[in-house]
Scaffold this active site. Structure first.
Site, PDB file in Angstrom:
ATOM      1  N   LYS A  11       0.826  -1.200   0.000  1.00  0.00           N
ATOM      2  CA  LYS A  11       0.000   0.000   0.000  1.00  0.00           C
ATOM      3  C   LYS A  11       0.867   1.260   0.000  1.00  0.00           C
ATOM      4  O   LYS A  11       0.542   2.253  -0.653  1.00  0.00           O
ATOM      5  CB  LYS A  11      -0.936  -0.013   1.214  1.00  0.00           C
ATOM      6  N   ARG A  27      -6.499  -8.574  -9.027  1.00  0.00           N
ATOM      7  CA  ARG A  27      -7.177  -9.862  -9.181  1.00  0.00           C
ATOM      8  C   ARG A  27      -8.641  -9.611  -9.476  1.00  0.00           C
ATOM      9  O   ARG A  27      -9.101  -8.472  -9.497  1.00  0.00           O
ATOM     10  CB  ARG A  27      -7.063 -10.668  -7.881  1.00  0.00           C
ATOM     11  N   GLU A  31      -3.258   6.798   7.776  1.00  0.00           N
ATOM     12  CA  GLU A  31      -4.002   7.699   6.896  1.00  0.00           C
ATOM     13  C   GLU A  31      -4.993   8.518   7.708  1.00  0.00           C
ATOM     14  O   GLU A  31      -5.490   8.051   8.756  1.00  0.00           O
ATOM     15  CB  GLU A  31      -4.788   6.910   5.843  1.00  0.00           C
ATOM     16  N   HIS A  54     -14.566  -3.632   8.424  1.00  0.00           N
ATOM     17  CA  HIS A  54     -13.852  -3.161   7.234  1.00  0.00           C
ATOM     18  C   HIS A  54     -13.887  -4.184   6.102  1.00  0.00           C
ATOM     19  O   HIS A  54     -13.041  -4.169   5.208  1.00  0.00           O
ATOM     20  CB  HIS A  54     -12.403  -2.801   7.568  1.00  0.00           C
TER      21      HIS A  54
END
Length: 661
Positions: free
Chosen positions: A116, A291, A200, A235
């Protein structure tokens, strides 16, 4: 085109790939763990090979073993599905080295988007906006705490190496940061073998919007429109729809352009998904899933494309058949049916599926599943049972069709989110499209109602069907074999005793001249009847409804009138007194591994305090004290692998001595 394909996965995605491949004339080879020897994908395959014990690390994550099977079976290509090895660059390279086509992007693209932190740096260079945060290499607690203070709270800790909600923790204050960091790192290490994280800014009411992209080897990269995946728990997605509703045309175009730019920046090939956080008219790159996605059916429903077919064609070197994406037709929505208990913070459940049947497949309704009735949901893999998808010319009609499809769905045997999904798709805010990632938490009171007693009508219906099943099972030539309640004097009477979330309930069923009446908790007699000729139906006071239930070891999961209920059957003739287990015994709800035990014998604990953390089915479960007490005994230690029902901690009332045994 390939003549043979190995599917390096299990469950519904393995079955989904096989259906498409077989339609294309491709021979399908399956792999399976010991836990999946009798699974549906194994039964569907032309050829199936065992690859190891149930834990994924010993079977579905064994890249070298899967390639061995591919070589031995003559497979020309391997489709990884999603999860497991689907985003493993080393596996993609190993396939290529073995002369086997990997159905997916090149390893370089997987690596570029696999981190990430690295992918965000790449996106900044490509001009794609990202959420403000920290994506650096210094992973010391001191540096991360300092960066958290700079970003400000609330913020989000995210595992750098993966997705699916694993290793993701919101933090609302500096005081909680180090504890949540430790938890996120544990989850990331367990799920991805990599405990690096990034930080973040935590947006207050964000939407999760993603764009399906597709690229071939001939330089063509296109988008296939948006999906909204905002409705999540832990999440992880629960409901997805396409196209994403309530986006301005300008924002939609920006998302399409940014997604295509992201794919081109890494030399992407095959199917992929670029995910964004959207708040108002702002959109930020979140990650790219290299994917096929679980939610791909909603894109298929609005485009008329079979994405798995085009994955195979592109992997075989064919060009995409169009330069511009087809215009979306109507609206599609999908829900994920899970073995989990919404009332227990969506805790996964294990056990056998009883009486499972999905909606009839028809125009605008689709069922994707990899299980059948009597199959077991185990603690080794994701607890998803099926995906139910509906499409229609406009959004409201799609939700109505989905609601009807969920009403037709039947299953029992273990806790599921079926009733929760029925409430979710009918919720006025959902139908209105008022979406963000906090939707479930904000509407929890309506979506997850508090425990309630089972209504008398449901108990009467259960009693009628349950006792009729027993009666038919014991039909014989001898009158002593029959459970008809016959008596020489007075009406036949049968008694059922049970305990629901509220208390002990008593049902008395009277039979007279073929007619039945149920008396629940001493109330008035309710006329009932049972019909087992086509499934299970019960008439309660003249109204017929379907009844679905399972009764394993006295634990009953009942579906009646579109609602799910749970209770335990008791022996009505047992002497009064003791329950089998002490109320203070906290046991493992499902098999798993003990991550931490946070208390010791003699400690005082408060109601709601976390006493242990268990890892099972890709999820960390927090075991909390149900009341104030003193730790009388600890039954396990960190690192132990334990079975369902194993004692974790036993609590004594706070006024009792808590000396350890």
């Amino acid at each position: 085109m390939f003549r043979s394909l190995l599917i390096a996965n299990r469950g519904e995605i393995a079955c989904r790939i096989m259906r498409t491949a077989r339609r294309m004339g491709i021979r399908c080879i399956a792999v399976f763990s010991e836990a999946d020897a009798d699974a549906l994908h194994v039964a569907m395959a032309d050829e199936a090979h065992p690859i190891g014990p149930p834990p994924a690390r010993d079977s579905y994550l064994r890249a070298e073993r899967i390639i061995e099977v591919a070589r031995a079976s003559g497979a020309e290509a391997i489709h990884p599905g999603y999860g497991f090895l689907s985003e493993n660059a080393d596996f993609a390279e190993a396939c290529s080295s073995a002369g086997i086509v990997f159905v997916g992007p090149p390893a370089s693209a997987i690596r570029a988007m696999g981190s990430k932190a690295d992918s965000k740096a790449l996106m900044v260079a490509a001009g794609v906006p990202v959420v403000p945060g920290y994506h650096g290499e210094d992973q010391s607690e001191e540096r991360l705490a300092a960066e958290a203070a700079r970003i400000g709270f609330p913020l989000l800790i995210k595992a750098s190496a993966g997705g699916g909600g694993k290793g993701m923790r919101p933090v609302h204050s500096a005081a909680d940061f180090l504890d949540e960091l430790a938890g996120a790192r544990r989850e990331a290490r367990a799920a991805f073998g990599d405990d690096r994280v990034l930080l973040e800014r935590y947006l207050q009411r964000p939407r999760h919007v993603e764009v399906q992209v597709f690229a071939d080897r001939h330089g063509r990269t296109i988008h296939l429109h948006t999906r909204d995946c905002s409705v999540q728990r832990r999440h992880q997605k629960v409901l997805e729809e396409a196209p994403a509703p309530d986006l301005s045309p300008a924002l939609r175009e920006r998302l399409h352009a940014a997604a295509v730019a992201a794919a081109r920046a890494v030399g992407y090939v095959n199917a992929g998904t670029v995910e964004f956080i959207v708040e108002g008219d702002d959109a930020f790159f979140m990650e790219m899933n290299t994917r096929l996605q679980v939610e791909h059916p909603v894109t298929e429903m609005i485009t008329g494309l079979d994405l798995v077919e085009w994955q195979l064609r592109v992997a075989a070197g064919e060009p995409l058949p169009f330069e511009e994406p087809p215009e979306p037709r109507g609206h599609a929505v999908e829900v994920r049916l899970y073995a989990e208990d919404p009332a227990a913070e969506f805790r996964p459940s294990v056990g056998a599926l009883k009486g499972f049947s999905g909606p009839a497949e028809r125009e605008g309704v689709r069922l994707d599943t990899g299980v059948r009735s009597e199959d077991r949901i185990t603690a080794h893999y994701d607890p998803m049972i099926a995906k139910i998808i509906a499409a229609a010319p406009e959004r409201r009609m799609a939700f109505e069709r989905l609601g009807a499809a969920l009403a037709e769905t039947r299953l029992g045997g273990l806790a599921t989110n079926l009733a929760f999904l029925r409430r979710l798709v009918a919720h006025p805010a959902m139908v209105a499209g008022d979406l963000d990632t906090g939707f479930i938490a904000r509407h929890a009171a309506a979506l997850i109602p508090p425990p309630r007693e089972v209504p008398p009508e449901a108990l009467a219906a259960f009693a009628a069907v349950h006792l009729e099943r027993l009666r038919q099972r014991h039909l014989g030539d001898s009158p002593w074999d029959r459970l008809s309640g016959f008596r020489l004097f007075g009406p036949g009477e049968e008694v059922l005793l049970l305990r629901d979330d509220v208390g002990v309930r008593r049902i008395v069923l009277h039979r007279r001249r073929g007619a039945m009446a149920a008396i629940v908790d001493g109330g008035t007699a309710i006329p009932v009847a049972a019909d087992l000729s086509d499934g299970s139906r019960a008439s309660v006071d003249g109204v017929w409804r379907h009844v679905s239930f399972s009764a394993d070891d006295g634990v009953v999961a009942l579906t009646f009138g579109g609602e799910d209920y749970g209770f335990r059957l008791l022996d009505p003739y047992a002497p009064r007194g003791g329950e089998a287990a002490a109320e203070g015994r906290l046991s493992a709800p499902i098999p798993g591994r003990v991550v931490q035990v946070l208390v010791a014998a003699g400690d005082r604990v408060a109601r709601g305090q976390v006493v242990a953390i268990l890892e099972a089915m890709k999820t960390e479960l927090r075991i909390v004290a149900p009341a104030d007490g003193i730790v009388a005994h600890v039954g396990c230690a960190a690192g132990d692998s334990i079975e369902e029902g194993t004692e974790i901690v036993t609590l004594a009332p706070p006024d009792e001595s808590a000396s350890p045994p």
